[in-house]
Design a protein around this motif. Structure first.
Motif, PDB file in Angstrom:
ATOM      1  N   TYR A   6      -2.984   2.332  -9.432  1.00  0.00           N
ATOM      2  CA  TYR A   6      -3.510   2.290  -9.228  1.00  0.00           C
ATOM      3  C   TYR A   6      -4.749   2.945  -8.852  1.00  0.00           C
ATOM      4  CZ  TYR A   6      -6.970   0.740  -4.713  1.00  0.00           C
ATOM      5  OH  TYR A   6      -7.731   0.810  -4.628  1.00  0.00           O
ATOM      6  N   LYS A   7      -6.143   2.470  -9.483  1.00  0.00           N
ATOM      7  CA  LYS A   7      -7.355   3.240  -9.540  1.00  0.00           C
ATOM      8  C   LYS A   7      -8.389   2.565  -8.573  1.00  0.00           C
ATOM      9  CE  LYS A   7      -7.361   4.129 -14.648  1.00  0.00           C
ATOM     10  NZ  LYS A   7      -8.443   3.801 -15.667  1.00  0.00           N
ATOM     11  N   GLY A   8      -9.054   3.632  -7.488  1.00  0.00           N
ATOM     12  CA  GLY A   8      -9.900   3.264  -6.566  1.00  0.00           C
ATOM     13  C   GLY A   8     -10.701   4.228  -5.660  1.00  0.00           C
ATOM     14  N   ALA A   9     -11.692   4.687  -5.012  1.00  0.00           N
ATOM     15  CA  ALA A   9     -12.153   4.681  -4.368  1.00  0.00           C
ATOM     16  C   ALA A   9     -11.321   5.834  -2.486  1.00  0.00           C
ATOM     17  CB  ALA A   9     -13.903   4.995  -3.614  1.00  0.00           C
ATOM     18  N   ASN A  10     -10.206   4.603  -2.522  1.00  0.00           N
ATOM     19  CA  ASN A  10      -9.421   5.163  -1.361  1.00  0.00           C
ATOM     20  C   ASN A  10      -8.434   6.182  -1.815  1.00  0.00           C
ATOM     21  OD1 ASN A  10      -9.326   2.269  -2.628  1.00  0.00           O
ATOM     22  ND2 ASN A  10      -7.170   2.582  -1.870  1.00  0.00           N
ATOM     23  N   VAL A  11      -8.383   6.303  -3.265  1.00  0.00           N
ATOM     24  CA  VAL A  11      -6.986   7.180  -3.690  1.00  0.00           C
ATOM     25  C   VAL A  11      -7.400   8.525  -2.750  1.00  0.00           C
ATOM     26  CG1 VAL A  11      -5.542   8.518  -5.273  1.00  0.00           C
ATOM     27  CG2 VAL A  11      -6.139   5.796  -6.037  1.00  0.00           C
ATOM     28  N   MET A  12      -6.416   9.165  -2.515  1.00  0.00           N
ATOM     29  CA  MET A  12      -5.994  10.261  -2.280  1.00  0.00           C
ATOM     30  C   MET A  12      -7.115  11.729  -2.921  1.00  0.00           C
ATOM     31  SD  MET A  12      -2.774  11.842  -2.502  1.00  0.00           S
ATOM     32  CE  MET A  12      -1.799  11.817  -3.550  1.00  0.00           C
ATOM     33  N   MET A  13      -7.466  12.389  -2.201  1.00  0.00           N
ATOM     34  CA  MET A  13      -8.015  14.071  -1.973  1.00  0.00           C
ATOM     35  C   MET A  13      -6.707  14.574  -3.382  1.00  0.00           C
ATOM     36  SD  MET A  13     -10.262  15.593   0.500  1.00  0.00           S
ATOM     37  CE  MET A  13     -10.464  17.002  -0.527  1.00  0.00           C
ATOM     38  N   GLY A  14      -5.146  14.258  -3.071  1.00  0.00           N
ATOM     39  CA  GLY A  14      -4.040  14.719  -3.653  1.00  0.00           C
ATOM     40  C   GLY A  14      -2.935  15.399  -2.260  1.00  0.00           C
ATOM     41  N   TYR A  15      -2.210  16.086  -2.233  1.00  0.00           N
ATOM     42  CA  TYR A  15      -1.640  16.838  -1.591  1.00  0.00           C
ATOM     43  C   TYR A  15      -1.710  17.779  -0.972  1.00  0.00           C
ATOM     44  CZ  TYR A  15       1.389  12.753  -3.029  1.00  0.00           C
ATOM     45  OH  TYR A  15       1.757  11.805  -3.271  1.00  0.00           O
ATOM     46  N   ALA A  16      -0.858  18.311   0.441  1.00  0.00           N
ATOM     47  CA  ALA A  16      -0.836  19.155   1.047  1.00  0.00           C
ATOM     48  C   ALA A  16       0.006  20.228   1.750  1.00  0.00           C
ATOM     49  CB  ALA A  16      -1.997  19.502   2.270  1.00  0.00           C
ATOM     50  N   GLU A  17       0.801  21.183   1.344  1.00  0.00           N
ATOM     51  CA  GLU A  17       2.222  22.217   0.907  1.00  0.00           C
ATOM     52  C   GLU A  17       1.913  23.210   2.456  1.00  0.00           C
ATOM     53  OE1 GLU A  17       5.343  21.572  -0.983  1.00  0.00           O
ATOM     54  OE2 GLU A  17       4.037  20.851  -2.766  1.00  0.00           O
ATOM     55  N   ASN A  18       0.706  23.777   2.478  1.00  0.00           N
ATOM     56  CA  ASN A  18       0.113  24.781   3.421  1.00  0.00           C
ATOM     57  C   ASN A  18      -1.078  24.770   3.687  1.00  0.00           C
ATOM     58  OD1 ASN A  18      -0.701  26.298   1.074  1.00  0.00           O
ATOM     59  ND2 ASN A  18       0.835  26.115   0.017  1.00  0.00           N
ATOM     60  N   ILE A  19      -1.716  26.126   4.144  1.00  0.00           N
ATOM     61  CA  ILE A  19      -2.609  25.757   4.909  1.00  0.00           C
ATOM     62  C   ILE A  19      -3.873  25.972   4.000  1.00  0.00           C
ATOM     63  CG2 ILE A  19      -2.672  28.381   5.918  1.00  0.00           C
ATOM     64  CD1 ILE A  19      -4.057  28.130   8.039  1.00  0.00           C
ATOM     65  N   THR A  46       1.802   4.856  -9.140  1.00  0.00           N
ATOM     66  CA  THR A  46       2.888   4.883  -7.469  1.00  0.00           C
ATOM     67  C   THR A  46       3.587   5.374  -7.728  1.00  0.00           C
ATOM     68  OG1 THR A  46       3.575   2.214  -8.439  1.00  0.00           O
ATOM     69  CG2 THR A  46       1.049   2.733  -6.886  1.00  0.00           C
ATOM     70  N   GLY A  47       4.269   5.141  -8.295  1.00  0.00           N
ATOM     71  CA  GLY A  47       6.103   5.470  -8.917  1.00  0.00           C
ATOM     72  C   GLY A  47       6.610   3.905  -8.659  1.00  0.00           C
ATOM     73  N   GLY A  92       0.626  -0.888  -0.225  1.00  0.00           N
ATOM     74  CA  GLY A  92      -0.194  -0.003  -0.092  1.00  0.00           C
ATOM     75  C   GLY A  92       1.155   1.208  -0.574  1.00  0.00           C
ATOM     76  N   GLN A  93       0.449   2.603   0.144  1.00  0.00           N
ATOM     77  CA  GLN A  93       1.331   3.585   0.286  1.00  0.00           C
ATOM     78  C   GLN A  93      -0.016   4.269   0.828  1.00  0.00           C
ATOM     79  OE1 GLN A  93       2.200   5.140  -3.773  1.00  0.00           O
ATOM     80  NE2 GLN A  93       3.668   3.608  -4.372  1.00  0.00           N
ATOM     81  N   THR A  94       0.538   5.710   1.717  1.00  0.00           N
ATOM     82  CA  THR A  94      -0.132   6.429   2.131  1.00  0.00           C
ATOM     83  C   THR A  94      -1.679   6.914   1.725  1.00  0.00           C
ATOM     84  OG1 THR A  94       1.527   6.819   3.685  1.00  0.00           O
ATOM     85  CG2 THR A  94      -0.044   8.486   3.719  1.00  0.00           C
ATOM     86  N   GLU A  95      -1.011   7.218   0.256  1.00  0.00           N
ATOM     87  CA  GLU A  95      -1.701   8.000  -1.156  1.00  0.00           C
ATOM     88  C   GLU A  95      -2.982   7.463  -1.448  1.00  0.00           C
ATOM     89  OE1 GLU A  95       2.551   9.851  -0.956  1.00  0.00           O
ATOM     90  OE2 GLU A  95       1.691   7.885  -0.988  1.00  0.00           O
ATOM     91  N   ALA A  96      -3.430   6.184  -0.598  1.00  0.00           N
ATOM     92  CA  ALA A  96      -4.398   5.055  -1.022  1.00  0.00           C
ATOM     93  C   ALA A  96      -4.756   5.268   0.212  1.00  0.00           C
ATOM     94  CB  ALA A  96      -3.962   3.613  -1.853  1.00  0.00           C
ATOM     95  N   ALA A  97      -4.562   5.296   1.158  1.00  0.00           N
ATOM     96  CA  ALA A  97      -5.486   5.039   2.562  1.00  0.00           C
ATOM     97  C   ALA A  97      -5.497   4.291   3.713  1.00  0.00           C
ATOM     98  CB  ALA A  97      -7.566   5.666   2.487  1.00  0.00           C
ATOM     99  N   PRO A  98      -4.570   3.268   3.405  1.00  0.00           N
ATOM    100  CA  PRO A  98      -3.366   2.927   2.460  1.00  0.00           C
ATOM    101  C   PRO A  98      -3.078   1.706   1.743  1.00  0.00           C
ATOM    102  CG  PRO A  98      -2.387   1.952   4.506  1.00  0.00           C
ATOM    103  CD  PRO A  98      -4.137   1.845   4.613  1.00  0.00           C
TER     104      PRO A  98
END
Length: 444
Positions: free
Chosen positions: A307-320, A335-336, A264-270
């Motif tokens: 990977y495709k699925g409903a658990n894939v993250m919304m995206g990244y955050a780098e600031n508020i 996945t990289g 898994g990956q954190t980006e997929a919850a995981p």
């Protein structure tokens, strides 16, 4: 947020001292007319788990960080994201302490997307302000998939011995809450005798671990223990070596237990894939098949695993400001990792497009390590490694102790997890770039 089903009343959390009912786990008061950000410094303690559950039930966004995070990084994250509440600290400049948590003194309008549930660091304690943005649907979807393939029901009692700030640990909590099951919460190591007394006393039914956990289990003679109630073993957080897969796979078969290898990956919850327990021995070199309702494929000239699925993250955050963003991924995660797939549909990782390693389940970006060390020491160095050791190559003998001290300070790594080697010259290509293939051969 819907992580709990109708059986929530029978959910219990066992600690060494006490058994807690569900009503005792939602005691944190996170009342606000606006959706706010809660920062939790995580330890495997009942008040921290309670804060996490309470935050989800009140629909605020929660940022999970390790309690032993580097102080400079913590300061910079608080300054950057300006959480309204902080759990796990008793004092911090600009905050007042009230009812087991810090509350920000100064009013500050934070716009947070209504679907944002959890923020998880992309690199644990390793110096990044970049977070994975997970929605309530991401968490719910992944928890439901895990429930299905692990066959979790309300009678399960899972050992929660992994950090809550680590996506694998978080998923244990989420999946068992959704199933109406119970949790054995502990910060004890599998190397400690009281850990096994706790497991036996409360009749744990499942145990999770990263590769290092299974190395320790093998060392202490786990396969000879009498554990009649334990029926599920899971492993993720990096590749487990073939010898240990065989040992634990055969143990599970002989003792009517189920052993799952997972990827898994954190980006997929995981969770992304798993090897069904009955295929662990003959598919041990693979990462298995996609989780229920997920889909894996291989794309492009680099053979990248997608990977495709409903658990894939919304995206990244780098600031508020990024907390206001919606779903930027649309259920698709590159996945990289590079991969191949066999005739049975089982996928095998062949490499990484970017230079990451996993140590004890913690993902480390080798390029980031190099950058930080170069900024501090201003000398030639290079990083390589594998999923069991980080290797730093330098050209100055007298810098070894300083490098070690910095690595332990920044990354909280045990001495066995890294090695500093001294070489006359770091291997480089004609264009001056580091030859990492030659470096790795040099370090072996």
């Amino acid at each position: 947020m819907g992580l709990l089903n109708r059986d929530f009343n029978q959910i219990k959390v066992y600690t060494k001292e006490k058994c807690y009912n569900y009503d005792e786990l939602t005691i944190f008061n996170f009342e606000s007319s606006n959706k706010e950000l809660i920062l939790i410094l995580c330890e495997n303690k009942i008040n921290i788990l309670s804060a996490y559950i309470s935050s989800l039930q009140t629909c605020h966004a929660v940022m999970l960080l390790s309690r032993d995070i580097n102080q400079e990084l913590l300061n910079s994250i608080i300054n950057n994201y300006k959480p309204y509440w902080i759990v796990g600290l008793e004092q911090y400049e600009g905050y007042r302490y009230e009812e087991n948590k810090l509350i920000r003194k100064v009013e500050f309008k934070t716009v947070i997307h209504p679907n944002l549930a959890v923020l998880l660091s992309t690199s644990g304690t390793t110096g990044s302000q970049k977070f994975v943005r997970l929605s309530y649907e991401n968490l719910r979807s992944n928890a439901q998939s895990i429930i299905e393939y692990l066959e979790i029901n309300k009678h399960e009692r899972a050992v929660m011995n992994l950090p809550l700030s680590y996506s694998y640990g978080m998923s244990i909590v989420n999946s068992h809450l959704l199933a109406g099951a119970s949790i054995l919460l502990t910060d004890m190591s599998v190397m400690e005798k009281p850990f096994w007394e706790f497991v036996k006393e409360h009749q744990a039914t499942s145990l999770a671990g990263v590769p290092f956990t299974y190395q320790m289990l093998h060392r202490i003679g786990f396969t000879k223990m009498e554990l009649p109630h334990l029926k599920i073993l899971t492993q993720a957080g990096g590749r487990l070596n073939e010898t240990l897969v065989k040992i634990f796979g055969e143990y599970a078969q002989q003792h009517n237990k189920r052993f799952y290898l997972m990827y898994g990956q954190t980006e997929a919850a995981p969770r992304i894939s798993y090897i069904p327990s009955e295929r662990v021995l003959d598919k041990s070199g693979t990462i298995g098949i996609a989780i229920p309702r997920g889909h894996l494929s291989i794309d492009g000239e680099l053979n990248e695993l997608v990977y495709k699925g409903a658990n894939v993250m919304m995206g990244y955050a780098e600031n508020i400001a990024d907390l206001a963003k919606g779903d930027e991924m649309q259920g698709i995660l590159r996945t990289g990792d590079t991969a191949i797939v066999d005739d049975d549909g089982y996928f095998t990782i062949t490499g990484r497009i970017k230079r990451f390693i996993k140590l004890f389940g913690l993902r480390i970006n080798l390029d980031d390590v190099e950058k930080k060390l170069e900024e501090q020491f201003h000398m030639p160095l290079a990083c390589t490694g594998s999923d069991d050791k980080l290797i730093i190559a330098i050209e100055k003998e007298d810098a070894v102790d300083q490098i070690k001290e910095t690595i332990e300070h920044l990354y909280k790594l045990h001495k066995t997890a890294y090695k500093v080697i001294v070489t006359d010259e770091i291997p480089r290509f004609a264009n001056g770039k580091t030859n990492y293939t030659a470096l790795k051969e040099l370090c072996l």
